[in-house]
Design a protein around this motif. Structure first.
Motif, PDB file in Angstrom:
ATOM      1  N   GLN A 397      -9.896  -4.785  -9.783  1.00 13.84           N
ATOM      2  CA  GLN A 397     -10.024  -3.509  -8.665  1.00 13.84           C
ATOM      3  C   GLN A 397     -11.072  -2.447  -9.108  1.00 13.84           C
ATOM      4  O   GLN A 397     -10.961  -2.348 -10.340  1.00 13.84           O
ATOM      5  CB  GLN A 397      -8.595  -3.048  -8.625  1.00 13.84           C
ATOM      6  N   ASN A 413      -4.155   3.267  -6.059  1.00 10.53           N
ATOM      7  CA  ASN A 413      -3.220   2.298  -5.119  1.00 10.53           C
ATOM      8  C   ASN A 413      -4.044   1.493  -4.305  1.00 10.53           C
ATOM      9  O   ASN A 413      -3.949   0.538  -4.047  1.00 10.53           O
ATOM     10  CB  ASN A 413      -2.299   3.374  -4.036  1.00 10.53           C
ATOM     11  N   GLN A 414      -5.432   2.190  -3.712  1.00 10.61           N
ATOM     12  CA  GLN A 414      -6.106   1.230  -3.120  1.00 10.61           C
ATOM     13  C   GLN A 414      -7.398   1.123  -3.381  1.00 10.61           C
ATOM     14  O   GLN A 414      -8.180   1.928  -3.784  1.00 10.61           O
ATOM     15  CB  GLN A 414      -6.124   2.235  -1.696  1.00 10.61           C
ATOM     16  N   ALA A 415      -7.980  -0.161  -3.744  1.00  9.12           N
ATOM     17  CA  ALA A 415      -9.064  -0.403  -4.300  1.00  9.12           C
ATOM     18  C   ALA A 415     -10.148  -0.260  -3.453  1.00  9.12           C
ATOM     19  O   ALA A 415      -9.913  -0.317  -1.975  1.00  9.12           O
ATOM     20  CB  ALA A 415      -9.141  -1.434  -5.084  1.00  9.12           C
ATOM     21  N   ASP A 416     -11.419   0.244  -3.673  1.00 10.59           N
ATOM     22  CA  ASP A 416     -12.906   0.145  -2.724  1.00 10.59           C
ATOM     23  C   ASP A 416     -13.447  -1.229  -2.746  1.00 10.59           C
ATOM     24  O   ASP A 416     -13.968  -1.672  -2.043  1.00 10.59           O
ATOM     25  CB  ASP A 416     -13.679   1.322  -3.115  1.00 10.59           C
TER      26      ASP A 416
ATOM     27  N   GLN B  27      -6.520  -4.854   2.102  1.00 14.03           N
ATOM     28  CA  GLN B  27      -6.591  -3.579   2.147  1.00 14.03           C
ATOM     29  C   GLN B  27      -7.500  -2.940   3.223  1.00 14.03           C
ATOM     30  O   GLN B  27      -8.339  -3.703   3.787  1.00 14.03           O
ATOM     31  CB  GLN B  27      -6.822  -2.831   1.008  1.00 14.03           C
ATOM     32  N   GLN B  30     -13.600   0.441   4.089  1.00 17.00           N
ATOM     33  CA  GLN B  30     -14.244   1.967   4.354  1.00 17.00           C
ATOM     34  C   GLN B  30     -15.043   1.948   5.720  1.00 17.00           C
ATOM     35  O   GLN B  30     -15.289   1.014   5.981  1.00 17.00           O
ATOM     36  CB  GLN B  30     -15.298   1.795   3.313  1.00 17.00           C
TER      37      GLN B  30
END
Lengths: 785, 177
Positions: A397, A413-416, B27, B30
């Motif tokens: 991550q 908590n939130q990966a790019d 997830q 962007q």
């Protein structure tokens, strides 16, 4: 209850009902070679080895090595004596030519026991192989794998700052180098420039590097070399032992702690648990702190082994975790931002940066889990079968410091960008014992993996299937001085990229045949010449085929090439090695010809619509465009080393390595290749301290490293900043072995960059922005339990 | 032996299931900006919108850019809108900047065109933002305007353009008649 537990474990570890006969062959021309060591991995010089049944024996040399010839395939009783110990007796079953390790325990209550381990048939390597011992590993303290392996001649690293280090063997790195952990190929996202291997050096018993292409034995990817991370053999005698390791270092104000405990529980069960953890804050260069350069991580491993009547089953589990802070200001919105950062003499916030431990964004968080089940058993009396089933889960991550519009959340908590890569693999190989002077092995290997990007769009998701089969044979007839080896391997790989709404990807199939041939010629007892010719290959990676977008680390636009073919390496090696009491000399000349070498090249096509050459216009501005291309590359070089015992206690080491890496198609040098390096070490060593003294032995050493300026550079690719000047770095170390509270303890003091020299290294991608790290004083303590 | 192979196969399946089921959830992606819209309104209230658009933000194709046409010696009020036209329905990203005005700054750099731009909107610290502007046009000329969006700039710096990260860096041609 306990018994039930053991039974179900037996089932779990695959106590397979395979029957085999253990008939004894009556050929008596086998050789047992070995090393006698104490439980701290120090060789026991001039120990006596005596075979009770044969009423003959031998004396080990000054390095604890011995050779016993003309042994039959049967069980013998060995008596070992050493001046510092009482004599010990141990049985061992001879099964063809073997190499073994006799370990004498230091602890008084364990004096009766001798551990016999690694009763494995090991042949002298035809490939160029260098090892790092456990002592060298531990004196590295918190250094990562790549930094640790730099101690080996011909091995460098491609760095992204001091904390991310990708080992490079003779100029090749990433997907062109394999990492094998405990016999299993490490499957991770090796394609990224800042994706370092997920291995904790503190967890390794020893590490070895096999240089040059070696596709036959290790399969696809072994083009530049192979890094072997191996555990120590498990205990074979009843009892328990272990160690505790503590290390602290001044630069980064960090430390690491490691511990190992192993033993033999029951007649058939051996076990080991091992853990290590480390934490380090901001590193500093000689004049400023590097913002957000902290690291933390931990590693835990468990090994269980059951030795049945026929089958030996082993279970191994390793968990690796690391979180690495990335220098603030090394990710760029556009090319102007990058150029501004490069033009500055030091990072924008260098002067105001205060030391801290906390890791902020940008950062990487990586974990790797490896589980392995292994069964080995003799097949009649002609060989040995080994089956390994392994599962791995790699999770990477990456977190950006910058998000479009919104502010960056502090949590992780939130990966790019996030990738997960589960792999399952099954391999079986069979070694046969010497039949009419031929000794060899054959095997099959298969694996399945699924790569998924759960955040970010860098590469598409894909599945990959691999299948391979190999066969190698060695011809060795005593007392002839020549040994010859040849091998062949076939590999098949299928890559299926998941279709997206816009693109339908074809299924890609790759086939390859790898071969190798080589030999060792013992010119004299202490002079040998090794030569080999070997091939290896790798299929193009998905990022090379399909990447499309801006790389914010380099502010460049990279476009994949779906027509890429497999890379193929043809490697020729010549090695000369002379070993005497006072002098060890080795020179290794190599040439690796890589056809279809994949690299990125600046785009030169004229874009009529944009009226410009080699650029892509995005909403973040104009970026230089790079395309994945193929060429033929040649990597030619020399690695040489000399270890000279000048007088008693004083030794001098010299190392030299140089590499010419050429792009044949463009007729120019390849970028990002290691510059020429010379090393010199002077060492004073005292081993013969009187018995009963608190300090048993001690040493001190000073080490000079001269790295030349890289002048072999491509002319067609303009670098953002000229290659840095050459530099000299001085390291020093001192160590002693003493008894503290009745325990054997090793204390080591290390100083890296003693003179606090300001320098930048060509192979460090952060050389564009910062100096290399400054002086680092480390203290390392290891106590044996 | 057959039984052993079967057992091995079961282990293999077990491993596969454990590993494959350990997967992470997909997830959120962007946001991307595909489109910049500049609405210029003259004193009479006549508005014209010019846009800079690249619908495949990662592609190699050139963007589609309108030429800003203005009349000499006039004053316009400018208003910027940022869109993501790669998704359906098109999402308006301007609000994200309005929510975090202190973290953003638009920089307007005319070249060869005789026009001067003044930012009229301010953040909570009374520093400029740039979503709202006044364009004062002088004599007829041809040139261009470079519009930058800086994220987390130091608005107190002598040249804030050199601080922070660049989220937008786009050029519009200008024609003043």
């Amino acid at each position: 209850m306990v018994r039930n537990g053991i039974m179900s474990c037996l089932l779990l570890f695959g106590y397979l009902p395979v029957s085999a006969q253990t008939a004894v062959a009556q050929d008596c021309n086998h050789t047992l070679t070995g090393v006698i060591m104490d439980n701290e991995n120090h060789p026991m010089p001039f120990a006596n080895v005596y075979v009770v049944e044969l009423q003959r024996g031998t004396v080990a040399d000054e390095k604890g090595r011995f050779t016993l010839e003309n042994l039959c395939n049967k069980s013998y009783t060995f008596t070992l004596t050493h001046i510092e110990c009482q004599h010990k007796t141990q049985g061992l079953v001879i099964d063809g030519d073997m190499e073994t390790l006799f370990v004498l325990q230091h602890r008084p209550q364990l004096l009766q026991s001798v551990v016999v381990t690694g009763a494995k048939r090991v042949l002298e390597s035809i490939q160029i192989r260098s090892e790092l011992s456990a002592t060298e590993l531990l004196s590295g303290g918190t250094a990562n794998l790549g930094e640790m392996l730099k101690q080996i001649n011909g091995v460098t690293a491609l760095n992204t700052g001091a904390t991310i280090s990708k080992p490079m063997i003779r100029g090749l790195t990433g997907d062109r180098v394999l990492v094998i952990q405990n016999g299993i190929r490490q499957e991770s996202q090796a394609w990224g420039m800042d994706h370092a291997p997920e291995i904790d050096p503190l967890s390794a018993g020893k590490m070895a590097v096999v240089k040059g292409a070696n596709g036959v034995k290790y399969g696809s990817g072994a083009m530049g070399g192979v890094i072997l991370v191996e555990p120590n053999p498990l205990r074979d005698s009843m009892g328990m032992n272990g160690f505790v390791f503590l290390s602290g270092q001044s630069n980064g104000r960090g430390g690491s702690i490691a511990g190992m405990l192993e033993g033999k529980l029951h007649e058939n069960w051996s076990w080991r648990v091992q853990t290590s953890a480390q934490k380090s804050g901001y590193l500093n260069t000689p004049t400023y702190f590097l913002q957000n350069s902290g690291v933390e991580g931990w590693n835990g491993a468990l090994t269980l082994r059951h030795k049945g009547r026929i089958i030996t089953s082993e279970f191994f589990y390793n968990h690796f975790y690391t979180k690495i802070g990335i220098l603030k200001g090394s990710h760029f919105g556009n090319i102007e931002d990058l150029e501004r950062a490069i033009a500055a003499a030091r990072p924008a916030n260098a002067d105001s940066t205060q030391f801290a431990y906390a890791i902020q964004k940008p950062a990487q968080m990586v974990s790797h889990d490896l589980a392995k089940l292994n069964w080995s058993f003799p097949t009649q009396n002609i060989g040995k079968m080994n089956i390994a089933l392994s599962g791995q889960y790699n999770l990477r991550q990456e977190f950006d410091a910058h998000r479009l519009f919104g502010s960056v959340s502090k949590d992780f908590n939130q990966a790019d960008a996030g990738f997960e890569l589960p792999t399952v693999a099954l391999k079986a190989d069979w070694e046969h014992r010497t039949i009419r002077n031929y000794q060899g092995s054959m095997g099959v290997e298969s694996s399945f993996q699924r790569n998924r990007a759960f955040a970010g769009n860098l590469i598409p998701d894909y599945r990959s299937y691999k299948l391979g089969a190999f066969w190698t044979e060695r011809y060795k007839k005593k007392p002839q001085p020549l040994e010859v080896e040849a091998g062949i391997r076939y590999d098949f790989q299928q890559t299926q990229v998941d279709n997206t709404k816009q693109i339908e990807y074809p299924t890609l199939n790759f086939h390859n045949i790898s071969t190798s041939v080589g030999g060792i010629y013992h010119v004299l007892d202490n002079l040998k010449v090794t030569a080999n010719l070997s091939t290896a290959w790798r299929a193009p990676n998905v990022n090379e085929l399909y990447s499309k977008g801006v790389h914010h680390g380099t502010a460049s636009y990279e476009l994949g090439n779906p027509n890429l073919k497999s890379e193929k390496a043809l490697n020729a090696d010549f090695n000369l090695e002379y070993v005497s009491q006072r002098v060890q000399f080795q020179v290794n000349i190599f040439r690796n010809l890589v056809s279809n070498y994949i690299y990125v090249e600046p785009d030169t096509h004229f874009n009529a619509q944009l009226q410009r050459r080699g650029i892509v216009v995005t909403i973040r501005g104009v970026f230089p465009k790079f395309d994945y291309q193929q060429t033929d590359a040649t990597l030619t070089g020399i690695d040489a080393s000399l270890n000279w015992k000048v007088v008693n206690h004083v030794s001098c080491k010299l190392k030299y390595s140089t590499l010419y890496a050429k792009n044949v198609k463009q007729n120019e040098y390849l970028p990002l290749m290691p510059p020429t390096k010379v090393e010199n070490e002077w060492r004073y060593e005292e081993t013969g301290v009187q018995q009963g003294k608190k300090v048993q032995k001690w040493h001190s050493a000073i080490h000079f490293i001269k790295v030349f300026e890289q002048e072999r550079l491509p002319l067609s690719i303009a670098d953002f900043k000229a290659a840095p000047e050459g530099y000299v770095r001085i390291d020093a170390s001192a160590g002693a072995e003493c008894r503290l509270f009745g325990k054997v303890t090793e204390v080591n003091l290390t100083v890296n960059n003693l003179a606090n020299t300001v320098y930048r290294d060509y192979l460090d991608r952060f050389r564009y922005f910062t100096d290399a790290t400054g002086r680092n004083v480390g203290i390392h303590l290891k106590t044996f339990l | 032996m057959k039984k052993a192979i079967l057992k091995l196969y079961i282990y293999f399946l077990f491993f596969t299931i454990v590993l494959i089921s350990a997967c992470k959830d997909k997830q959120l992606e962007q946001e991307v900006v595909t489109t910049i819209q500049l609405k210029l309104t003259d004193a009479a209230g006549v508005a014209k919108t010019f846009s800079w658009e690249k619908k495949d933000p990662n592609g190699t194709a050139a963007p589609i850019v309108d030429t800003i046409k203005m009349v000499a010696n006039k004053v316009y009020t400018g208003e910027l809108t940022l869109l993501n036209a790669a998704v359906s329905p098109i999402s308006d990203l301007t609000q994200e900047i309005r929510d975090k005005k202190a973290d953003h700054l638009f920089v307007f750099k005319p070249s060869a065109a005789n026009v001067s731009i003044k930012i009229t909107d301010l953040d909570a610290n009374l520093k400029p933002v740039g979503l709202a502007t006044t364009w004062t046009v002088q004599s007829a000329s041809n040139g261009s305007i470079n519009i930058l969006l800086k994220h987390l700039p130091d608005k107190t710096a002598t040249n804030p353009e050199t601080t922070g990260a660049t989220d937008i860096d786009a050029i519009f041609p200008i024609k003043i008649q």
